[in-house]
Write an enzyme that holds these catalytic residues in place. Sequence first.
Site, mmCIF file in Angstrom:
data_model
loop_
_atom_site.group_PDB
_atom_site.id
_atom_site.type_symbol
_atom_site.label_atom_id
_atom_site.label_comp_id
_atom_site.label_asym_id
_atom_site.label_seq_id
_atom_site.Cartn_x
_atom_site.Cartn_y
_atom_site.Cartn_z
ATOM 1 N N ALA A 26 -16.533 23.037 -11.801
ATOM 2 C CA ALA A 26 -16.675 22.228 -13.011
ATOM 3 C C ALA A 26 -17.878 21.296 -12.965
ATOM 4 O O ALA A 26 -18.272 20.747 -13.978
ATOM 5 C CB ALA A 26 -15.404 21.415 -13.254
ATOM 6 N N ARG A 31 -29.082 18.601 -10.407
ATOM 7 C CA ARG A 31 -30.357 18.800 -9.723
ATOM 8 C C ARG A 31 -30.979 20.177 -9.961
ATOM 9 O O ARG A 31 -32.129 20.406 -9.611
ATOM 10 C CB ARG A 31 -30.181 18.561 -8.211
ATOM 11 C CG ARG A 31 -30.133 17.075 -7.864
ATOM 12 C CD ARG A 31 -30.383 16.870 -6.396
ATOM 13 N NE ARG A 31 -29.164 16.980 -5.620
ATOM 14 C CZ ARG A 31 -29.130 17.314 -4.338
ATOM 15 N NH1 ARG A 31 -30.252 17.612 -3.698
ATOM 16 N NH2 ARG A 31 -27.988 17.383 -3.692
ATOM 17 N N THR A 95 -12.861 15.906 -7.071
ATOM 18 C CA THR A 95 -12.362 17.201 -6.596
ATOM 19 C C THR A 95 -10.832 17.285 -6.627
ATOM 20 O O THR A 95 -10.276 18.357 -6.899
ATOM 21 C CB THR A 95 -12.863 17.486 -5.168
ATOM 22 O OG1 THR A 95 -12.595 16.329 -4.352
ATOM 23 C CG2 THR A 95 -14.359 17.764 -5.143
ATOM 24 N N TYR A 116 -15.232 26.937 -3.480
ATOM 25 C CA TYR A 116 -16.192 26.246 -4.347
ATOM 26 C C TYR A 116 -17.172 27.256 -4.938
ATOM 27 O O TYR A 116 -17.731 28.084 -4.211
ATOM 28 C CB TYR A 116 -16.943 25.172 -3.534
ATOM 29 C CG TYR A 116 -15.963 24.153 -3.004
ATOM 30 C CD1 TYR A 116 -15.712 22.987 -3.708
ATOM 31 C CD2 TYR A 116 -15.220 24.409 -1.850
ATOM 32 C CE1 TYR A 116 -14.749 22.079 -3.268
ATOM 33 C CE2 TYR A 116 -14.255 23.515 -1.393
ATOM 34 C CZ TYR A 116 -14.027 22.348 -2.112
ATOM 35 O OH TYR A 116 -13.066 21.466 -1.687
ATOM 36 N N ARG A 347 -37.724 56.759 -14.891
ATOM 37 C CA ARG A 347 -36.774 56.010 -15.715
ATOM 38 C C ARG A 347 -35.405 56.696 -15.715
ATOM 39 O O ARG A 347 -35.258 57.816 -15.247
ATOM 40 C CB ARG A 347 -37.341 55.873 -17.127
ATOM 41 C CG ARG A 347 -38.573 54.921 -17.145
ATOM 42 C CD ARG A 347 -39.289 54.969 -18.463
ATOM 43 N NE ARG A 347 -38.381 54.764 -19.577
ATOM 44 C CZ ARG A 347 -38.645 55.118 -20.833
ATOM 45 N NH1 ARG A 347 -39.802 55.700 -21.129
ATOM 46 N NH2 ARG A 347 -37.771 54.902 -21.781
ATOM 47 N N ASN A 400 -41.730 63.747 -27.627
ATOM 48 C CA ASN A 400 -40.298 64.009 -27.778
ATOM 49 C C ASN A 400 -39.691 63.257 -28.933
ATOM 50 O O ASN A 400 -38.532 63.422 -29.242
ATOM 51 C CB ASN A 400 -39.559 63.659 -26.481
ATOM 52 C CG ASN A 400 -39.788 62.215 -26.073
ATOM 53 O OD1 ASN A 400 -40.879 61.686 -26.247
ATOM 54 N ND2 ASN A 400 -38.767 61.599 -25.532
#
Length: 474
Positions: A26, A31, A95, A116, A347, A400
């Site tokens: 939560a 930072r 906590t 955590y 691809r 194509n």
Amino acid sequence: MPSIAQPDAVHIRLMTAPLNVVILAAGKGTRMKSDLPKVLHPLAGKPLLAHVLAAADSLSPERICVVYGHGGEALPQAIGRPDLAWAKQEPQLGTGHAVQQAVPHLNPDALCLILYGDVPLTRPETLQEMTLIAREGVIALLTVRLANPAGYGRIVRNARGQVERIVEHKDASPEELAIDEVNTGILCLPAGKLAGWLSRLTNQNAQGEYYLTDVIGMAAAEGEKVIPCHPAAEWEVLGINSRQQLAELERTHQRNIADALMVRGVTLIDPARIDVRGSLECGKDVLIDVNCVFEGRVVLGDGVKVGANCVLKNVTIAEGGDIRPFCHLEGASIGARAQIGPYSRLRPGTELAEETHIGNFVEIKNSQVGFNSKINHLSYVGDATVGRKVNIGAGTITCNYDGANKFRTVIEDNAFIGSDTQLVAPVTVGEGATLGAGTTLTKDAPAGQLTMSRARQLSLPGWQRPTKSGKGKG
Ligand code: UD1
Ligand code: CA
């Protein structure tokens, strides 16, 4: 004799109790300076929280409850797992308060493991060991000795060396600050007892928060045994609070992956310059040169070589495949002893048979290429079926797509496609056919014949180049 029978019953219940896992996620992650919730930042290509969930899943828990808050519904949406319980913590009062939000989702008869969302690399083995210890009827607490314990909660032991309580850095006396054994925050204990202790927490401390760590002091005061467990390595308990810490842990994790690959017999030219963001399975005597990135599921057969600066995503390469530098391969399956690159792009939907050769600046998509066929230079092959021993010359393009629909090109065995050819699909080149260089093929080319569509070459005898007329300046 209930006084004897009862502890046994409790013990037996714990040995077989289901496991519930609570994951705290939560916090704000200030930072990180990011719009993305901290636990969604990726490590090895996967959100931090997904690493923690994978570790939790490996313990086959009955329930997993994630406590979330900052970032709102973005977190459950991004993780997208309807099997999880999500407990919202708003506001975030510490906590202990966070775990309180999970209590209604827990089975009171379960063993509860607290993890955590920003501590991604705890090994399942470490957690498994903690659950086994907790099943003996004690509280398992993961602690570690740090050269610089600043900022962490310190483990206070009594004269007999037993864990008595945890004191947070901001509440600690100078003597307590000298303790180098710190709380990682990870612990395992019976859910029912945890709920009782949580309900008695207060926020009378330096930070005005409800500390989960106070549960340890309450338990010890009631005569519960708190058994410290230790991780095999410090990185198992490192949390992420900043992008620097994230980058450092990424390097540590990648180095661990590199070491594991080498242990399994893979040659890495530089173990500090490989990134695996998914799973990489390697056969014997695989060689990987520097700066390669592996994503999704990649499988490399015996003796495969991957040259420098390649990116491989969801690719399978059979034995002896030789991938030269600077290739980008995605969603492709490559046959034994194929040679790819340098500078090839494969691809999704590319299937290359054994001993195919794909060269520089060749793009292939959604196509099958048969045994020993060669597409060596500057070509686009899409939605095509190419037979065995076909040679496709430089600058060949399968047209194509008509802007609305895609069509297939079929090139049968032993065909030879001259350079600078366009194959306007749907079209078929028959077995053994040859196309002259520069052909724009719009109708099928018959087997065994030479087909070409370019204008006949002509030369004009006596033709003179124009000369300047001499008037004015041009
Ligand atoms: C906590 C421990 C400390 C331990 C350290 C290890 C407490 C009181 N202290 O301190 O003993 O050494 O972790 O890193 O537990 N979180 C919530 N809701 C909240 C507050 C926190 O979900 O209201 C989550 C955060 O997202 C984070 C974790 O809990 O993942 C730890 O919170 P943080 O504020 O970083 O605790 P620390 O002060 O570091
Ligand atoms: Ca922290």
